[in-house]
Scaffold this motif. Structure first.
Motif, mmCIF file in Angstrom:
data_model
loop_
_atom_site.group_PDB
_atom_site.id
_atom_site.type_symbol
_atom_site.label_atom_id
_atom_site.label_comp_id
_atom_site.label_asym_id
_atom_site.label_seq_id
_atom_site.Cartn_x
_atom_site.Cartn_y
_atom_site.Cartn_z
ATOM 1 N N ALA A 168 -18.085 -3.269 -9.410
ATOM 2 C CA ALA A 168 -16.373 -2.994 -8.619
ATOM 3 C C ALA A 168 -15.693 -4.757 -8.448
ATOM 4 N N ILE B 18 -2.907 0.851 -4.389
ATOM 5 C CA ILE B 18 -2.662 -0.401 -4.182
ATOM 6 C C ILE B 18 -1.896 -1.100 -5.186
ATOM 7 N N GLY C 111 -2.910 10.346 2.598
ATOM 8 C CA GLY C 111 -3.504 9.543 1.986
ATOM 9 C C GLY C 111 -2.682 8.209 1.468
ATOM 10 N N LEU C 112 -3.653 7.645 1.066
ATOM 11 C CA LEU C 112 -3.751 6.551 -0.023
ATOM 12 C C LEU C 112 -3.543 6.932 -1.485
ATOM 13 N N GLY D 108 -1.597 10.006 8.759
ATOM 14 C CA GLY D 108 -1.084 9.819 7.371
ATOM 15 C C GLY D 108 -1.836 10.256 6.429
ATOM 16 N N GLY D 109 -3.302 9.829 6.944
ATOM 17 C CA GLY D 109 -4.217 10.214 6.163
ATOM 18 C C GLY D 109 -4.942 9.527 5.867
ATOM 19 N N VAL D 110 -4.993 8.118 6.822
ATOM 20 C CA VAL D 110 -6.162 7.190 6.165
ATOM 21 C C VAL D 110 -6.211 6.959 7.428
ATOM 22 N N GLU E 292 -15.933 7.030 -4.626
ATOM 23 C CA GLU E 292 -15.123 5.900 -4.843
ATOM 24 C C GLU E 292 -13.525 5.735 -4.502
ATOM 25 N N GLY E 293 -13.168 4.862 -3.952
ATOM 26 C CA GLY E 293 -11.814 4.895 -2.799
ATOM 27 C C GLY E 293 -11.975 4.211 -2.240
ATOM 28 N N LEU E 294 -10.343 4.636 -1.618
ATOM 29 C CA LEU E 294 -10.077 3.823 0.413
ATOM 30 C C LEU E 294 -10.628 4.462 0.882
ATOM 31 N N LEU F 57 -13.814 -6.943 -11.725
ATOM 32 C CA LEU F 57 -11.837 -5.736 -11.682
ATOM 33 C C LEU F 57 -11.137 -6.777 -11.102
ATOM 34 N N LEU G 64 -1.328 -4.792 -6.453
ATOM 35 C CA LEU G 64 -1.551 -6.230 -6.332
ATOM 36 C C LEU G 64 -0.331 -7.039 -7.103
ATOM 37 N N VAL H 158 -17.183 1.599 -2.812
ATOM 38 C CA VAL H 158 -18.118 1.615 -4.156
ATOM 39 C C VAL H 158 -19.552 2.021 -4.453
ATOM 40 N N ILE I 250 -12.427 -0.583 1.056
ATOM 41 C CA ILE I 250 -13.039 -0.128 -0.259
ATOM 42 C C ILE I 250 -14.422 0.299 -0.186
ATOM 43 N N LEU J 180 -4.226 1.333 -9.074
ATOM 44 C CA LEU J 180 -4.299 0.448 -8.369
ATOM 45 C C LEU J 180 -3.391 -0.043 -9.802
ATOM 46 N N SER K 190 -11.404 3.000 -12.895
ATOM 47 C CA SER K 190 -11.858 1.575 -13.039
ATOM 48 C C SER K 190 -11.442 0.682 -12.964
ATOM 49 N N ALA K 191 -10.912 1.203 -10.582
ATOM 50 C CA ALA K 191 -10.688 0.328 -9.951
ATOM 51 C C ALA K 191 -11.166 0.893 -8.980
ATOM 52 N N GLY K 192 -12.466 0.973 -8.909
ATOM 53 C CA GLY K 192 -13.404 1.151 -7.127
ATOM 54 C C GLY K 192 -12.788 2.690 -7.332
ATOM 55 N N GLY K 193 -12.363 3.783 -7.620
ATOM 56 C CA GLY K 193 -11.787 5.450 -7.056
ATOM 57 C C GLY K 193 -10.151 4.839 -6.773
ATOM 58 N N VAL K 194 -9.899 3.721 -6.655
ATOM 59 C CA VAL K 194 -8.328 3.321 -6.667
ATOM 60 C C VAL K 194 -6.963 3.030 -7.221
ATOM 61 N N LEU L 254 1.029 -0.763 0.152
ATOM 62 C CA LEU L 254 -0.366 -0.225 0.353
ATOM 63 C C LEU L 254 0.738 1.236 0.264
#
Lengths: 135, 135
Positions: free
Chosen positions: B17, A77, A73-74, B121-123, B72-74, B20, A79, B11, B9, A125, A119-123, A7
């Motif tokens: 979601a 991610i 923040g993030l 850290g914003g998370v 959407e996002g983490l 993917l 994979l 969504v 996450i 990737l 294309s990845a749920g707001g993340v 992450l």
């Protein structure tokens, strides 16, 4: 089977952000500067995944612009997959929006590409074939 | 040693979601509705951690408000620890800002508390003692 490799968390200061994780018993095992990305990174293993703190070396770097726009923040991610070429073809066939159409090679031969958050749920990737580190 | 338990996450649609992740060879192993949080969840194991997709059942739920504000996002990162009481005391002693001062009990006896993003850290950081699932 794919697994979570790391992450990436954008922070203003690695020196500050690492304290929280260290207080919980985690440890930074590697710090390095990635010159072409103008970012300093600190790697913190947690289970079989890793937390990667990202501190920009200049405000106009990708992570510097992220911080200016969204704050800490993030950032992404990652994979890990066994066959990154197959994953790239699968995602292209699905019409996924990619940051670049090709597989990139990072430090130590690490292979990767990025899927756009839309294309990845707001993340954001990252798909990678080799783990970011053997630690 | 703490490990990454899951990534939550937010969504709009789990049905959308999950595609993917399924295209990359991952699988949803459990879907459930958590009534008191007004959220539907889908759990996707990835290595020794899990991706938890979160879809609100109503717009005024916590995840629904998150989506309205940020898209959407983490939503959160969960770290599994061996001694949650010790972790809570450590973070309090450091002056970390917590979402609540007490350890909460979730479904199946899962123990948890949340650290505010301003101290992490914003998370939004969940500290949990039992993994969210044995899957």
């Amino acid at each position: 089977m794919p697994s979570i490799d790391h992450l990436g968390i954008a922070v203003q200061s690695i020196a500050e952000a690492r304290k929280l994780y260290e207080s919980l018993g985690l440890a930074v095992v590697r710090e390095e500067t990635v010159e072409h990305e103008r970012v300093r990174t600190a790697l913190i293993p947690a289970g079989d995944a890793r937390i990667e703190l990202l501190e920009p070396t200049t405000p106009d770097s990708p992570v510097g612009r992220f911080l200016a726009k969204r704050g800490e923040g993030l950032h992404h991610i990652a994979l890990h997959v066994d066959d990154i070429s197959a994953a790239l073809e699968t995602l292209k066939a699905r019409g996924a929006r990619l940051i670049s159409e090709d597989i990139q090679t990072g430090a130590g031969g690490h292979l990767y590409f990025f899927v756009h958050p839309s294309s990845a749920g707001g993340v954001l990737l990252e798909i990678c074939q080799d783990p970011i580190s053997d630690v």
